[in-house]
Design an enzyme around this catalytic site. Structure first.
Site, short mmCIF file in Angstrom:
data_model
loop_
_atom_site.label_atom_id
_atom_site.label_comp_id
_atom_site.label_asym_id
_atom_site.label_seq_id
_atom_site.Cartn_x
_atom_site.Cartn_y
_atom_site.Cartn_z
CE1 TYR A 102 -4.03 -2.04 0.77
CE2 TYR A 102 -2.55 -3.24 2.23
CZ TYR A 102 -3.75 -3.15 1.55
OH TYR A 102 -4.66 -4.16 1.65
CE1 TYR A 164 -8.01 -5.18 12.71
CE2 TYR A 164 -7.00 -7.29 12.14
CZ TYR A 164 -6.96 -6.09 12.82
OH TYR A 164 -5.89 -5.79 13.62
CG ASP A 251 -14.58 -6.19 -1.87
OD1 ASP A 251 -14.89 -6.12 -0.67
OD2 ASP A 251 -13.48 -5.85 -2.32
#
Length: 309
Positions: A102, A164, A251
């Site tokens: 990230y 999470y 998702d």
């Protein structure tokens, strides 16, 4: 009045088929849990909008253009002049093992405010508000925004995907925040190892249902998923497909489940559409690229290797 409003962070993604340190070609796209769900719902025929902040830069414009092309409402995107659009990098050091890096700290996506969320909720007037545990973990501002929009959604069905992320916050911090959201939530999505973030009870599902939550949907990868409600418990096995890339499967599952929820389908049908959407996602590379349309949903029932002529 729209079907769904979801809020969160979307980043530009870079993906390589081998270890990124080796260089070579990379695929440029976008990624973000909430926007993945939004795309999935739009492909299934629903009116859905995404609220988030991106930099006033070319990566931010890519996000806007991609969502718009997928039929997701982009009226609530804010372009920041002072903050950058976050990046996420995926590479595969081994078969079916995806490594994620990230580059998001201090990005525009972390600057969501309670005020803009309240305005979007009032303007969009959605039937359903979808939240995840990623957004409040991004910053104090994003946490306040998530709590505020959940509290304001008193007449709106609210779904929460725990999602999470240990790199963003500790389990203790996550539990403290997520439990504050629960009084506003109608449907919870969680993996088996996330339930303790929502309650300390020995029987977490029963405890969550006792608080007024209508459905607790527990996912377990290849084991399938369970839907728990006051009407009882249902189990749906995972569909037998070859897993190419598991990123985004959760998702996809959520988008299928919420789609069926919006159509007032029974619990069994909700689980079926959810697991079908998840099966489409894991069968190809990318967070959202292989999500099904309404017409695609029956394709997964064909024998492996079938040629449709």
């Amino acid at each position: 009045m729209s079907d769904v409003l979801t809020i969160g962070e979307t980043m530009v993604s870079l993906r390589t088929r081998a270890a990124m340190r080796l260089g070579g070609e990379a695929h440029l796209s976008i990624a973000g849990s909430e926007s993945n769900v939004a795309i999935g719902l739009a492909r299934l025929g629903h009116d859905v909008a995404w609220l988030g902040a991106v930099g006033n830069d070319e990566p931010g414009r890519l996000i806007q253009r991609t969502l718009r092309a997928e039929g997701v409402g982009t009226a609530y995107i804010r372009f920041s002049e002072s903050d950058f659009t976050g990046f996420i990098a995926f590479d595969q050091p081994a078969h079916d093992i995806t490594r994620v890096s990230y580059h998001r700290r201090g990005s525009a996506g972390s600057t969501l405010t309670p005020e803009e969320c309240a305005t979007a909720l009032e303007t969009a007037a959605p039937r359903l508000l979808h939240l995840t545990g990623i957004t409040p973990a991004l910053s104090a501002s994003a946490r306040a925004a998530t709590l505020a929009i959940a509290e304001a959604a008193s007449d709106v069905q609210v779904s929460l995907d725990v999602n999470y992320r240990s790199r963003l916050w500790s389990r203790a911090s996550a539990a403290e925040c997520l439990r504050q959201l629960l009084p506003s939530v109608h449907t919870v999505f969680a993996s088996e190892d996330e339930l303790d973030l929502l309650t300390d009870a020995t029987d977490p599902v029963a405890a969550l249902l006792d608080t007024g939550i209508q459905e607790v949907v527990v996912t377990a990868g290849g084991k399938g998923a369970w839907s728990h409600s006051s009407a009882g418990t249902l189990h749906q096995p995972a569909l037998p497909v070859t897993v190419v890339d598991s990123i985004g499967a959760g998702d996809a599952f959520v988008s299928g489940y919420l789609s069926a929820t919006l159509e007032n389908l029974p619990a069994e049908a909700r689980l079926t559409r959810a697991t079908t959407s998840g099966a489409f996602c894991v069968g190809a590379y990318g967070d959202w690229e292989s999500l099904p349309t309404r017409e695609d949903l029956t394709l997964i029932t064909h024998t492996h290797g079938t040629a449709l002529r």
